[in-house]
Scaffold this motif. Structure first.
Motif, PDB file in Angstrom:
ATOM      1  N   GLY A   1      36.524  38.354  45.059  1.00 33.29           N
ATOM      2  CA  GLY A   1      36.429  39.346  46.121  1.00 33.29           C
ATOM      3  C   GLY A   1      35.464  38.925  47.223  1.00 33.29           C
ATOM      4  O   GLY A   1      35.748  39.073  48.410  1.00 33.29           O
ATOM      5  N   GLY A   2      34.331  38.380  46.833  1.00 34.12           N
ATOM      6  CA  GLY A   2      33.356  37.921  47.822  1.00 34.12           C
ATOM      7  C   GLY A   2      33.879  36.772  48.650  1.00 34.12           C
ATOM      8  O   GLY A   2      33.716  36.744  49.876  1.00 34.12           O
TER       9      GLY A   2
ATOM     10  N   ILE B   1      26.094  39.697  36.106  1.00 34.49           N
ATOM     11  CA  ILE B   1      27.309  40.379  35.649  1.00 34.49           C
ATOM     12  C   ILE B   1      27.917  39.632  34.472  1.00 34.49           C
ATOM     13  O   ILE B   1      28.340  40.239  33.489  1.00 34.49           O
TER      14      ILE B   1
ATOM     15  N   GLY C   1      34.913  40.663  35.109  1.00 35.88           N
ATOM     16  CA  GLY C   1      34.296  41.308  36.260  1.00 35.88           C
ATOM     17  C   GLY C   1      33.596  40.313  37.162  1.00 35.88           C
ATOM     18  O   GLY C   1      33.632  40.432  38.386  1.00 35.88           O
ATOM     19  N   TYR C   2      32.959  39.324  36.559  1.00 40.04           N
ATOM     20  CA  TYR C   2      32.307  38.268  37.333  1.00 40.04           C
ATOM     21  C   TYR C   2      33.339  37.503  38.162  1.00 40.04           C
ATOM     22  O   TYR C   2      33.137  37.270  39.355  1.00 40.04           O
TER      23      TYR C   2
ATOM     24  N   LEU D   1      36.306  38.510  39.086  1.00 38.60           N
ATOM     25  CA  LEU D   1      36.858  39.415  40.092  1.00 38.60           C
ATOM     26  C   LEU D   1      35.902  39.579  41.271  1.00 38.60           C
ATOM     27  O   LEU D   1      36.320  39.523  42.430  1.00 38.60           O
ATOM     28  N   ALA D   2      34.616  39.756  40.995  1.00 35.76           N
ATOM     29  CA  ALA D   2      33.633  39.903  42.071  1.00 35.76           C
ATOM     30  C   ALA D   2      33.493  38.606  42.865  1.00 35.76           C
ATOM     31  O   ALA D   2      33.346  38.632  44.094  1.00 35.76           O
ATOM     32  N   LEU D   3      33.548  37.478  42.180  1.00 29.13           N
ATOM     33  CA  LEU D   3      33.463  36.183  42.861  1.00 29.13           C
ATOM     34  C   LEU D   3      34.650  35.993  43.798  1.00 29.13           C
ATOM     35  O   LEU D   3      34.496  35.619  44.962  1.00 29.13           O
TER      36      LEU D   3
ATOM     37  N   LEU E   1      25.726  36.645  41.402  1.00 30.94           N
ATOM     38  CA  LEU E   1      26.581  37.445  40.516  1.00 30.94           C
ATOM     39  C   LEU E   1      26.371  37.130  39.037  1.00 30.94           C
ATOM     40  O   LEU E   1      26.962  37.793  38.184  1.00 30.94           O
TER      41      LEU E   1
END
Length: 107
Positions: free
Chosen positions: A53-54, A33, A46-47, A49-51, A30
């Motif tokens: 989420g994963g 991002i 965003g990073y 949030l994506a982390l 990631l």
């Protein structure tokens, strides 16, 4: 699907290390991002949030630990000051609830 006998042991070993590999490799995957040059605050958010989420979807770390990632990584990434995050995560009513539970457990 029938798995050949010679592949069963490597698959069991790889499955055992999946969590460890994912915890280490996912943030690196990631990273592009977070390194977007134009809008760094939004990219860092965003990073994070994506982390989260994963980690949440795969369940490699417990959900309550995943929920604390913004508290840990927010100040490190420069998204928010730790004092402001602490007020959001632990308002006075939550502290009262936790202290009353600790007193009840001690009694």
């Amino acid at each position: 699907m029938v798995v050949p006998e010679r592949l069963k042991k490597p698959l069991v070993i790889a499955g055992g290390y999946f969590k460890f590999f994912f915890i280490l490799a996912f943030p690196i995957l990631l990273l592009p991002i977070a390194l977007i040059p134009n809008d760094t605050q939004m990219a860092k958010g965003g990073y994070l949030l994506a982390l989260m989420g994963g980690y949440w979807v795969t369940g490699v770390i417990p959900i309550y630990v995943t929920a604390l990632l913004p508290m840990l990584l927010g100040p490190v990434m420069g998204l928010e000051k730790s004092g402001a995050l602490a007020k959001d995560y632990m308002p006075s009513s939550s502290i009262l609830f936790i202290c009353s539970m600790l007193l009840a457990a001690a009694a």
